[in-house]
Design an enzyme around this catalytic site. Structure first.
Site, PDB file in Angstrom:
ATOM      1  N   THR A   1      -6.202  -3.263   0.644  1.00  0.00           N
ATOM      2  CA  THR A   1      -7.081  -4.732   1.061  1.00  0.00           C
ATOM      3  C   THR A   1      -6.973  -5.302   2.551  1.00  0.00           C
ATOM      4  OG1 THR A   1      -6.622  -5.313  -1.576  1.00  0.00           O
ATOM      5  CG2 THR A   1      -7.443  -7.140   0.390  1.00  0.00           C
TER       6      THR A   1
ATOM      7  N   SER B   1      -4.039   1.215  -2.937  1.00  0.00           N
ATOM      8  CA  SER B   1      -2.864   1.682  -3.163  1.00  0.00           C
ATOM      9  C   SER B   1      -2.959   2.243  -4.614  1.00  0.00           C
ATOM     10  CB  SER B   1      -1.805   0.819  -3.106  1.00  0.00           C
ATOM     11  OG  SER B   1      -1.799  -0.389  -2.964  1.00  0.00           O
TER      12      SER B   1
ATOM     13  N   THR C   1      -1.196  -3.499  -1.550  1.00  0.00           N
ATOM     14  CA  THR C   1      -0.398  -4.650  -2.631  1.00  0.00           C
ATOM     15  C   THR C   1       0.115  -4.167  -3.620  1.00  0.00           C
ATOM     16  OG1 THR C   1      -1.541  -5.886  -3.263  1.00  0.00           O
ATOM     17  CG2 THR C   1      -0.222  -6.242  -0.912  1.00  0.00           C
ATOM     18  N   ASP C   2      -0.766  -3.132  -4.264  1.00  0.00           N
ATOM     19  CA  ASP C   2      -0.769  -2.283  -6.091  1.00  0.00           C
ATOM     20  C   ASP C   2       0.758  -1.672  -5.727  1.00  0.00           C
ATOM     21  OD1 ASP C   2      -3.433  -4.271  -6.414  1.00  0.00           O
ATOM     22  OD2 ASP C   2      -4.293  -2.604  -6.828  1.00  0.00           O
TER      23      ASP C   2
HETATM   24  N1  ASP Z   1      -5.872  -2.931  -4.636  1.00  0.00           N
HETATM   25  C1  ASP Z   1      -5.811  -3.146  -3.308  1.00  0.00           C
HETATM   26  C2  ASP Z   1      -4.941  -1.780  -2.922  1.00  0.00           C
HETATM   27  O1  ASP Z   1      -3.648  -1.985  -3.356  1.00  0.00           O
HETATM   28  C3  ASP Z   1      -4.918  -4.491  -3.715  1.00  0.00           C
HETATM   29  C4  ASP Z   1      -4.527  -4.446  -2.245  1.00  0.00           C
HETATM   30  O2  ASP Z   1      -4.691  -4.247  -1.007  1.00  0.00           O
HETATM   31  O3  ASP Z   1      -4.461  -6.085  -1.847  1.00  0.00           O
HETATM   32  O4  ASP Z   1      -4.930  -0.957  -2.371  1.00  0.00           O
END
Ligand code: ASP
Length: 323
Positions: free
Chosen positions: A12, A55, A88-89
């Site tokens: 993200t 991710s 973050t995932d």
């Molecule tokens: N869905 C996103 C990912 O992990 C969430 C993020 O980056 O915060 O790529």
């Protein structure tokens, strides 16, 4: 001026909201470069893109490519710190994988964002600046891979994503953060006691993670007997107890030479052989189940994948999971 390498992998932090559809996706390739003028106040920052992946698309094989990428960049000893931007995932998985497999003193910081670049209150720029500030701090050396998010510094081993959307999503439930990013400085109040290192050649390993639930059907695990798997991680109840109905299949898996590692569904504490009833920890120990030490399921799975490149001996694997 200190020199920092920022390696972008996606997530993200590198995405934007598309006007009209309101869909969040990678739109502008240059989104992270826009932060360079702010970052240059703190360090001479070099940005390199390794990938631009959400991710959930990351695999242990890609984590291993990232490890190799970092090793190659560190050969010439020009960087004082490394920052990795990541979705973050699965950020905690990549951070822990690198923690287990990179025996370096140079600070390695992993960060990301919960809000995309053009959302109000976007947290990417500040997380990136905090990460660069952490990476140049001499006190960040030798602390293993760090996760910097929302002004907190966490050890890769303990941190986990706890909230679907809140910017304070990264927490270390059992032990808390090890430091804070303050206005003027970074401040540590804990240091990880143990660090482990596994020398690996690849990130491959077929290790499923199974969560114990009430009334679980043993067939879910019988299925695994037919699969070409290298090990299994099971998230057990509480202190390390399982429904008695799955014991016969666990026995079969272990007799087949498949390591079965047990962690707890609880966010705090370790599994131990305390209960003597059927399916209780004592029986599982006798069966040859490997007890893990407070790692969550997804991290225990990665640890098994890397540890299996060192040994397949059940006793030695148990020793690895004691650390
Ligand atoms: N869905 C996103 C990912 O992990 C969430 C993020 O980056 O915060 O790529």
């Amino acid at each position: 001026m200190k020199k920092v390498l920022v390696i972008n992998t996606g997530g993200t932090i590198a995405m934007s909201v598309e006007e009209g559809t309101e869909s969040v996706k990678p739109i502008d390739e240059q989104v992270l470069n826009q932060n360079l003028p702010y970052l240059s106040k703190y360090a001479d920052v070099v940005m390199k893109d390794m990938a631009n992946l959400p991710s959930p698309h990351i695999t242990p094989a890609i984590m291993n490519q990232l490890r190799q990428f970092i090793e190659n960049e560190l050969i010439n000893d020009i960087y004082d710190g490394i920052v990795i931007t990541h979705g973050t995932d699965t950020l905690e998985e990549t951070a822990y994988f690198l923690d287990l497999t990179l025996p370096v003193t140079v600070p390695i910081v992993v960060t990301g964002a919960m809000r995309s670049s053009n959302e109000l209150g976007a947290d990417g720029p500040v997380n990136l600046i905090s990460s660069v500030r952490t990476a140049i701090g001499p006190e960040s050396r030798n602390k293993g891979v760090l996760v910097v998010f929302n002004d907190e510094i966490h050890a890769a081993r303990y941190v986990t994503k706890t909230h679907t959307s809140n910017v304070a999503t990264f927490q270390s439930p059992a032990y808390g953060p090890i430091g804070s990013v303050m206005k003027k400085n970074i401040h540590y109040y804990h240091a990880p006691l143990e660090r482990e290192f596994y020398s690996i050649n690849h990130g491959n390993g077929n290790v499923p993670l199974v969560k114990a639930v009430t009334g679980m059907d043993p067939a879910w695990l019988t299925f695994l007997l037919e699969q070409n798997i290298d090990g299994v991680v099971i998230e057990a109840f509480g202190l390390g107890n399982l429904p008695p109905t799955i014991l016969p299949v666990l026995r079969q898996l272990i007799e087949k030479g498949i390591p079965v590692v047990m962690v707890s569904r609880c966010h705090n504490g370790q599994v131990q052989d305390i209960y003597g009833y059927e399916g209780g920890g004592q029986q599982l120990k006798e069966l040859g189940v490997i007890f893990s030490n407070g790692l969550n399921g997804q991290k225990a799975r990665l640890k098994l994948i890397v540890a299996l490149q060192q040994t397949t001996n059940p006793k030695e694997l148990q020793n690895c999971f004691e650390l």
